[in-house]
Design an enzyme around this catalytic site. Sequence first.
Site, mmCIF file in Angstrom:
data_model
loop_
_atom_site.group_PDB
_atom_site.id
_atom_site.type_symbol
_atom_site.label_atom_id
_atom_site.label_comp_id
_atom_site.label_asym_id
_atom_site.label_seq_id
_atom_site.Cartn_x
_atom_site.Cartn_y
_atom_site.Cartn_z
ATOM 1 N N HIS A 117 0.156 -1.718 7.412
ATOM 2 C CA HIS A 117 0.061 -1.222 8.787
ATOM 3 C C HIS A 117 -1.124 -0.263 8.921
ATOM 4 C CE1 HIS A 117 2.579 -0.291 12.630
ATOM 5 N NE2 HIS A 117 1.275 -0.301 12.886
ATOM 6 N N ARG A 176 2.880 -5.954 16.225
ATOM 7 C CA ARG A 176 4.160 -5.385 15.810
ATOM 8 C C ARG A 176 4.953 -6.470 15.080
ATOM 9 N NH1 ARG A 176 2.148 -1.157 16.494
ATOM 10 N NH2 ARG A 176 2.861 0.624 17.751
ATOM 11 N N GLU A 185 9.625 -2.363 8.598
ATOM 12 C CA GLU A 185 8.749 -1.453 7.851
ATOM 13 C C GLU A 185 9.510 -0.204 7.383
ATOM 14 O OE1 GLU A 185 5.188 -0.420 9.946
ATOM 15 O OE2 GLU A 185 4.755 -2.492 10.503
#
Length: 332
Positions: free
Chosen positions: A294, A247, A276
Amino acid sequence: MTDTRRCPNPKVVVTRELADTLMDRMEALFDTRNNRADAKLTRAELAAAMADCDVLVPTVTDDIDAELIAGAGDRLKLIANYGAGVNHIDLKAARARGIIVTNTPGVLTEDTADMTMALILSVPRRLAEGEKLVRSGQWKGWSPGGMLGHRIGGKALGIVGMGRIGQAVALRARAFGLTIHYHNRQRLPAVREAQLAATFHDSLDAMLAAVDIVTIHTPLNPDSRNLIDARRIALMRPHVYLINAARGGIVDEAALVEALEAGRLAGAGLDVWAHEPAIDPRLLALPNVVMLPHMGSATLEGRMASGERVIQNIRMWADGHRPPDQVLDGWI
């Protein structure tokens, strides 16, 4: 354990588009509203859905905070997350409202470990730089000093978080000749350490100062946010590569950029970002950073397996049983 409070035909809201077969299956099993357009729900749309459903199926792009949970309807009793990470859900607020939260652990382990290993290879060997050079049309052919990188065999890999994914990465890394070091909240059993040929460090600071490549595999929660901050980045030697497919919030992104720009780190491989989908433009300008959107868990097989786990959790809950993947705290 069986609960007599059953919900034979729960109203289910799915916030993002899933595979067609999964959406069809959920519509056949439950009173389901799928998001077939795959436009991210606005906060108002999310609040409206939570006010009028029994089960919410969110993804990592949905921030299910305390305010949204407080405004949820009394019928909302299950948040069946599509994915393993639950840092986007306020677990404490959910518990206070009597809402069960489930996730889909384990099904994405191998995919994420594969992507991590790809980053571990890509950054020292400058694969992304080489690919861009070829596409640019500026490559002049092979030369003894062209595109020199560093071999990874014989280097020390430091794994931050030795859960399912961390252990899967360790197995892969051993095959490439890396020595395995790890820091974890709890030490692995001696038998497992021997299988992985892994050395435990009870001090994260000490491990960061001793390894050549650092890869992060801990969940994001209040304890791990900015775990790799400016102070800890400064502990790493200038030849170290930092890999993050966990993360974005675990790494202080501004401190990372400053270290890379100053040459205090050799490079980074990043599949996740602090904000993000926004990415710090300074990172975009750095040639020694491999950047991915991602996609660590982005395989068709993994997505299907996640959906099946969501369905299993909903069915067990609807039948009055405790869902098999109920999240009891923020560490998974």
